[in-house]
Design a protein around this motif. Structure first.
Motif, short mmCIF file in Angstrom:
data_model
loop_
_atom_site.label_atom_id
_atom_site.label_comp_id
_atom_site.label_asym_id
_atom_site.label_seq_id
_atom_site.Cartn_x
_atom_site.Cartn_y
_atom_site.Cartn_z
N ARG A 1 0.79 -1.21 0.09
CA ARG A 1 -0.21 -0.02 -0.01
C ARG A 1 0.70 1.32 0.09
O ARG A 1 1.95 1.38 0.47
N ILE A 2 0.50 2.36 -0.57
CA ILE A 2 1.02 3.54 -0.50
C ILE A 2 0.31 4.56 0.12
O ILE A 2 -0.92 4.73 0.01
N LEU A 3 0.56 4.89 1.48
CA LEU A 3 -0.19 5.80 2.24
C LEU A 3 0.71 6.80 3.13
O LEU A 3 1.90 6.44 3.23
N ASP A 4 0.29 7.62 3.58
CA ASP A 4 0.94 8.63 4.53
C ASP A 4 1.07 7.79 5.85
O ASP A 4 0.38 7.34 6.84
N GLU A 5 2.29 7.66 6.35
CA GLU A 5 2.81 6.98 7.62
C GLU A 5 2.29 7.77 8.68
O GLU A 5 2.81 8.89 8.87
N THR A 6 1.77 6.97 9.83
CA THR A 6 1.35 7.75 11.15
C THR A 6 2.29 7.11 12.38
O THR A 6 1.87 7.49 13.45
N ILE A 7 3.12 6.10 11.93
CA ILE A 7 3.96 5.64 13.28
C ILE A 7 5.11 6.15 13.36
O ILE A 7 5.75 5.67 14.16
N ILE A 8 5.69 7.23 12.49
CA ILE A 8 7.12 7.99 12.87
C ILE A 8 6.88 8.76 14.14
O ILE A 8 6.16 9.73 14.18
N PRO A 9 7.83 8.55 15.03
CA PRO A 9 7.67 9.21 16.33
C PRO A 9 7.97 10.47 16.35
O PRO A 9 7.54 11.50 17.09
N ASN A 10 8.95 11.12 15.56
CA ASN A 10 9.64 12.31 15.58
C ASN A 10 10.30 12.75 14.33
O ASN A 10 10.57 11.76 13.65
N GLU A 11 10.82 13.86 14.24
CA GLU A 11 11.36 14.36 12.86
C GLU A 11 12.67 13.99 12.68
O GLU A 11 13.16 13.69 11.60
N ALA A 12 13.45 13.77 13.95
CA ALA A 12 14.81 13.07 13.67
C ALA A 12 14.75 11.73 13.26
O ALA A 12 15.53 11.35 12.40
N VAL A 13 13.86 10.96 13.75
CA VAL A 13 13.67 9.77 13.33
C VAL A 13 13.24 9.65 11.91
O VAL A 13 13.82 8.76 11.09
#
Length: 573
Positions: free
Chosen positions: A124-136
């Motif tokens: 699937r192509i979708l916007d990820e919602t599991i990224i915890p912060n900008e640095a990661v």
């Protein structure tokens, strides 16, 4: 959208989490760190035979590196391919499948760990919602989906070694990870080094994606041979072609399974039959293929070969996932499966969207084992929806005639047949408030000469603002597909580039066919046929509050082919 990933926790005093913050290890290369976490012994003879030559065993049955990693079947398959390419591993496809099946099960993820990242294996192509912060995000997700690292669990040392691998193979990864971390203050002493993105990512992954999680410890003793034989009710949706219902019969075939599937389109009534096979990793993770037996007349036709990726509930009573195909896996059925065990099963209700105040609306209920004596009292569609009568057409279909009160609660109603419930299956709306085109951001690939094309299917859907009356809030809900006229409009990025003339064509159903790849002498500078356009849908009958036809648009990028495919057929599954 995928739910946010739940943080894992360290659960036992016997598992010592490696925190490499001491002066003795802080400045060492991860390859020189001492592994402080308890490994997971490898017990499979084939895996030991094929991997144990390079991955040295210890007296506890651990294989170096391998025993400190857990991953999805796709993650282990990638590792084997890397070993073949970089380290000269000799392994047959049959042996590779055996190793992946063992590691994907006994050195895999728990169902709770796998479900939030299933979109990666479902293509699937979708916007990820599991990224915890900008640095990661910048440290781990600049080049690939964040679901890629989150499809594995590792000791702290192994996360550090994975970073080393990226730095060695990809100069861009080294640059991204060595940059100062966003959200962290610069050191007051100019002689001190700032905290980097790689350090932040290593700390976060070491804690939240650690080798030993409570869910894995709970799941490991529960892993059992999948008992999936029997009949399953199917409900699916394909963008642009509507919804499907049907049945799948699963039969055991050695350690794997064979399948026979019948699907019926709720839009056209057409039925199709498919046959296939599948296998299950870790007791819950299905990977299968099926074929409709005829050559597809169109790229989006379901008559050819489909890949099936399904997540089965731990109790093996239901499953959800995607059946996909296409050179870029751009076509896919969103599918749910429910086991038939003798009692009634509910799969779908049609048509979608009943308006408050509607009288004598007929709703078709699809499922299995529907009782022949089904009565109006047995059905419940929630507050404000009254069932007047029911006709049972077959054990898999019934028709309910309902009245909807003008004061009925607006939202997604459950459909209940006594104790059997189909959640959020019936949209009840007061007004159509706006329209959406999906996907809102889309990607297509040029092709057709040397490379395959990457198509895109757009769909227009009516939406309600929900009980709060505000657009764009969490209680908004989709109502039904909308009949629209489609057109492309220029997305102004380069003056006089006239992308709508070159990128491809959009037909009356919202199906986009990209142009061919390669330089085009008709374009300025002989550029390729890439470009950016708006995909605009205008409703044929729906009006907005000003009395004008409702409209919505999506953004489409048409780009060059994927010239490099990261796969090796000799060890593919």
């Amino acid at each position: 959208m995928i739910a946010p990933l739940l943080a894992t926790t360290v659960f036992s005093a016997s598992v010592v989490v490696a925190q490499v913050n001491s002066d003795s290890e802080a400045d060492l290369d991860p390859a020189d760190w001492t592994e402080k976490e308890t490994g997971i012994p490898v017990t499979d003879k084939l895996t030991i035979e094929k991997c144990g030559t390079c991955h040295a065993p210890d007296d506890k049955g651990n294989l170096s590196r391998i025993s400190w990693i857990r991953a999805t079947p796709e993650g282990w398959s990638q590792a084997i391919k890397r070993m073949v390419k970089l380290n000269g591993l000799s392994i047959s496809p049959q042996e590779a499948r055996g190793v992946v099946k063992y590691l994907g099960t006994w050195h895999g993820l728990s169902p709770e760990e796998a479900k939030p990242v299933m979109y990666l294996t479902e293509r699937r192509i979708l916007d990820e919602t599991i990224i915890p912060n900008e640095a990661v995000q910048h440290g781990c997700a600049s080049c690939h989906a964040f679901a890629q690292p989150m499809s594995s669990r590792r000791s702290r040392r192994e996360w550090g070694l994975l970073q080393n691998l990226h730095k060695a193979l990809y100069s861009q990864a080294d640059f991204q990870m060595s940059q100062p971390a966003e959200g962290h203050p610069e050191p007051e002493d100019s002689a001190e080094k700032p905290i980097t993105r790689g350090e932040v990512a290593l700390d976060w992954l070491s804690k939240e994606a650690n080798l030993h999680s409570k869910t894995w410890t709970d799941w490991r003793p529960r892993i059992r041979a999948p008992k999936l034989a029997g009949t399953w009710v199917l409900s699916g949706k394909l963008r642009g072609q509507g919804r499907f219902v049907g049945e799948m019969t699963i039969a055991p075939a050695g350690n794997d399974f064979t399948t026979t599937t019948t699907l019926r389109s709720l839009e056209t009534g057409q039925t199709m039959t498919r046959s296939g096979k599948g296998l299950v990793y870790a007791g819950y993770s299905w990977r299968g293929t099926s074929n409709g037996g005829t050559q597809p007349a169109r790229p989006d036709a379901m008559t050819g070969t489909l890949r099936e990726t399904m997540w089965f509930a731990p109790d093996q009573s239901s499953a959800e996932g995607r059946w996909y195909w296409g050179d870029y896996h751009e076509f896919g059925l969103d599918m749910t499966m429910t086991r038939v065990t003798g009692g009634p099963v509910l799969a779908a209700v049609a048509p979608l969207g009943v308006k408050t105040g509607a009288k004598a609306t007929q709703l078709h209920i699809y499922g299995a084992s529907l009782p022949a004596d089904l009565s109006a009292d047995d059905l419940d569609f929630g507050g404000g929806v009254t069932v007047r009568k029911v006709s049972v057409l077959s054990p898999s279909e019934a028709v309910a005639t309902v009245d909807v009160s003008p004061d009925a609660i607006v939202g997604l109603h459950d459909v209940a047949l006594n104790g059997t419930v189909l959640p959020k299956a019936l949209p009840v709306y007061g007004t159509v408030d706006y329209m959406k085109v999906t996907p809102e951001t889309a990607l297509a690939h040029l092709g057709g000469i040397k490379y395959g094309k990457g198509y895109e299917q757009f769909e227009a859907t009516a939406w309600s603002k929900g009980p709060d009356g505000k657009t764009g809030t969490d209680d908004d809900f989709p109502i039904m597909p909308v009949d629209v006229d489609w057109e492309m409009k220029e997305f102004p990025t380069v003056t006089y580039d006239n992308d709508i003339k070159y990128v491809g064509t959009l037909d009356a159903s919202g199906f986009f066919t990209p142009n061919v790849e390669g330089p085009n002498p008709e374009r300025r500078f002989s550029r390729n046929n890439y470009g950016e356009v708006w995909i605009v849908a205008t409703a044929k009958t729906l009006k907005n509050k000003d009395g004008k036809p409702m409209s919505a648009q999506a953004y489409l990028v048409t780009t060059v082919p994927a010239y490099k495919r990261w796969d090796q057929p000799e060890v593919s599954q």
